[in-house]
Design a protein around this motif. Structure first.
Motif, PDB file in Angstrom:
ATOM      1  N   ALA A 105       4.905   2.929  -7.037  1.00 24.33           N
ATOM      2  CA  ALA A 105       5.550   2.483  -8.263  1.00 24.33           C
ATOM      3  C   ALA A 105       4.520   1.836  -9.183  1.00 24.33           C
ATOM      4  O   ALA A 105       3.561   1.204  -8.727  1.00 24.33           O
ATOM      5  CB  ALA A 105       6.645   1.468  -7.935  1.00 24.33           C
ATOM      6  N   ALA A 106       4.710   2.003 -10.494  1.00 25.06           N
ATOM      7  CA  ALA A 106       3.778   1.416 -11.454  1.00 25.06           C
ATOM      8  C   ALA A 106       3.712  -0.100 -11.295  1.00 25.06           C
ATOM      9  O   ALA A 106       2.654  -0.708 -11.493  1.00 25.06           O
ATOM     10  CB  ALA A 106       4.204   1.788 -12.872  1.00 25.06           C
ATOM     11  N   SER A 107       4.825  -0.710 -10.920  1.00 22.93           N
ATOM     12  CA  SER A 107       4.861  -2.165 -10.754  1.00 22.93           C
ATOM     13  C   SER A 107       4.063  -2.632  -9.547  1.00 22.93           C
ATOM     14  O   SER A 107       3.775  -3.819  -9.407  1.00 22.93           O
ATOM     15  CB  SER A 107       6.311  -2.638 -10.616  1.00 22.93           C
ATOM     16  OG  SER A 107       6.937  -2.004  -9.500  1.00 22.93           O
ATOM     17  N   ALA A 108       3.707  -1.689  -8.645  1.00 21.27           N
ATOM     18  CA  ALA A 108       2.960  -2.038  -7.432  1.00 21.27           C
ATOM     19  C   ALA A 108       1.460  -1.812  -7.584  1.00 21.27           C
ATOM     20  O   ALA A 108       0.702  -2.071  -6.639  1.00 21.27           O
ATOM     21  CB  ALA A 108       3.479  -1.224  -6.252  1.00 21.27           C
ATOM     22  N   ILE A 109       1.013  -1.353  -8.753  1.00 17.28           N
ATOM     23  CA  ILE A 109      -0.424  -1.129  -8.950  1.00 17.28           C
ATOM     24  C   ILE A 109      -1.167  -2.456  -8.840  1.00 17.28           C
ATOM     25  O   ILE A 109      -0.845  -3.427  -9.524  1.00 17.28           O
ATOM     26  CB  ILE A 109      -0.698  -0.462 -10.311  1.00 17.28           C
ATOM     27  CG1 ILE A 109      -0.155   0.976 -10.301  1.00 17.28           C
ATOM     28  CG2 ILE A 109      -2.192  -0.454 -10.622  1.00 17.28           C
ATOM     29  CD1 ILE A 109      -0.307   1.701 -11.622  1.00 17.28           C
TER      30      ILE A 109
ATOM     31  N   PRO B 249       0.793  -1.233   0.000  1.00 18.54           N
ATOM     32  CA  PRO B 249       0.000   0.000   0.000  1.00 18.54           C
ATOM     33  C   PRO B 249       0.821   1.278   0.000  1.00 18.54           C
ATOM     34  O   PRO B 249       0.376   2.296  -0.560  1.00 18.54           O
ATOM     35  CB  PRO B 249      -0.822  -0.119   1.297  1.00 18.54           C
ATOM     36  CG  PRO B 249      -0.912  -1.585   1.540  1.00 18.54           C
ATOM     37  CD  PRO B 249       0.395  -2.148   1.091  1.00 18.54           C
ATOM     38  N   ALA B 250       2.012   1.261   0.608  1.00 20.50           N
ATOM     39  CA  ALA B 250       2.813   2.482   0.711  1.00 20.50           C
ATOM     40  C   ALA B 250       3.548   2.818  -0.587  1.00 20.50           C
ATOM     41  O   ALA B 250       4.010   3.943  -0.766  1.00 20.50           O
ATOM     42  CB  ALA B 250       3.818   2.360   1.852  1.00 20.50           C
ATOM     43  N   SER B 251       3.640   1.880  -1.499  1.00 19.54           N
ATOM     44  CA  SER B 251       4.362   2.107  -2.746  1.00 19.54           C
ATOM     45  C   SER B 251       3.518   2.898  -3.724  1.00 19.54           C
ATOM     46  O   SER B 251       2.281   2.828  -3.705  1.00 19.54           O
ATOM     47  CB  SER B 251       4.757   0.774  -3.373  1.00 19.54           C
ATOM     48  OG  SER B 251       5.364   0.977  -4.642  1.00 19.54           O
TER      49      SER B 251
END
Length: 218
Positions: free
Chosen positions: A65-69, A61-63
């Motif tokens: 980054a596009a990779s964390a969507i 949740p804290a990220s």
């Protein structure tokens, strides 16, 4: 008196943004010799406040980054029906929620909070309610769509212009009259009366401050 309620309903559909309202209770604001006409209704304007029509969930949740969507959801196909025949002007707002998830390994349920807010005069919040909409992804499915609805009611007396203001706005003016070229809305008293009787019913995702900032900076 103003009140709102919201509830989730299951159904499919797609596509975005604002909707109008019913036509009864309108007044014709004419500029006489100038030939300018505007229509005003007791029904509220319906729409989605800027920055609240979509939400992005991240994992972790804290990220950011596009990779964390993880999940992206959008409010679309906003529409309304309005009944202004009784003591209250009642508006039913329906809309669709379409979501896409990144990982599709297994079934999943996602619950998203949304709101309906009634504003007066373009800025004063007079009522708000938060509810939730649920979406279900089957295993292997990346897209999910559902529908939700919310409703509001405003006292007809609050959404009705005082008679003296209505008379000033609708009075026919002839060329050559001293005030023929003067817009009645240039009078602060008239302008304030119109604003006070003007309501909006707005729906959107109930976002955290971080989510609002993310939407504003994308």
């Amino acid at each position: 008196m103003v009140f709102v309620n919201a509830r989730y309903i299951a159904a499919p559909l797609v596509l975005l943004l604002v909707a109008g309202c019913a036509k009864s209770g309108e007044i014709d604001v004419s500029g006489g010799g100038a030939g300018i006409t505007a229509v005003r209704s007791a029904c509220p304007t319906v729409g989605v406040p800027a920055g609240t029509g979509d939400v992005t969930l991240f994992d972790p949740p804290a990220s950011r980054a596009a990779s964390a969507i993880d999940v992206v959801a959008t409010i679309s196909n906003v529409r309304s029906t309005c009944n202004d025949q009784g003591e209250d002007v009642s508006t039913r707002v329906t809309f669709d929620v379409r979501a896409r998830r990144t990982r599709t390994d297994g079934a999943r349920d996602v619950t998203l909070p949304y709101f309906i807010v009634v504003t007066r005069g373009g800025s004063q919040v007079v009522a708000k309610r938060v509810s939730q909409v649920g979406l279900h992804f089957d295993a292997g499915q990346s897209l999910a769509t559902t529908s939700a609805e919310a409703s509001s009611a405003v006292a007809r007396s609050a959404a009705t212009l005082p008679q003296d203001v209505r008379d000033r706005l609708t009075r026919r003016r002839k060329a050559g009259d001293e005030d023929a070229a003067v817009d009645p809305l240039a009078d602060p008293t008239v302008r304030q009366a119109v604003a006070s009787a003007t309501f909006e019913a707005l729906v959107g995702f109930q976002l955290t401050q971080d989510q609002l900032r993310y939407n504003a900076t994308r």
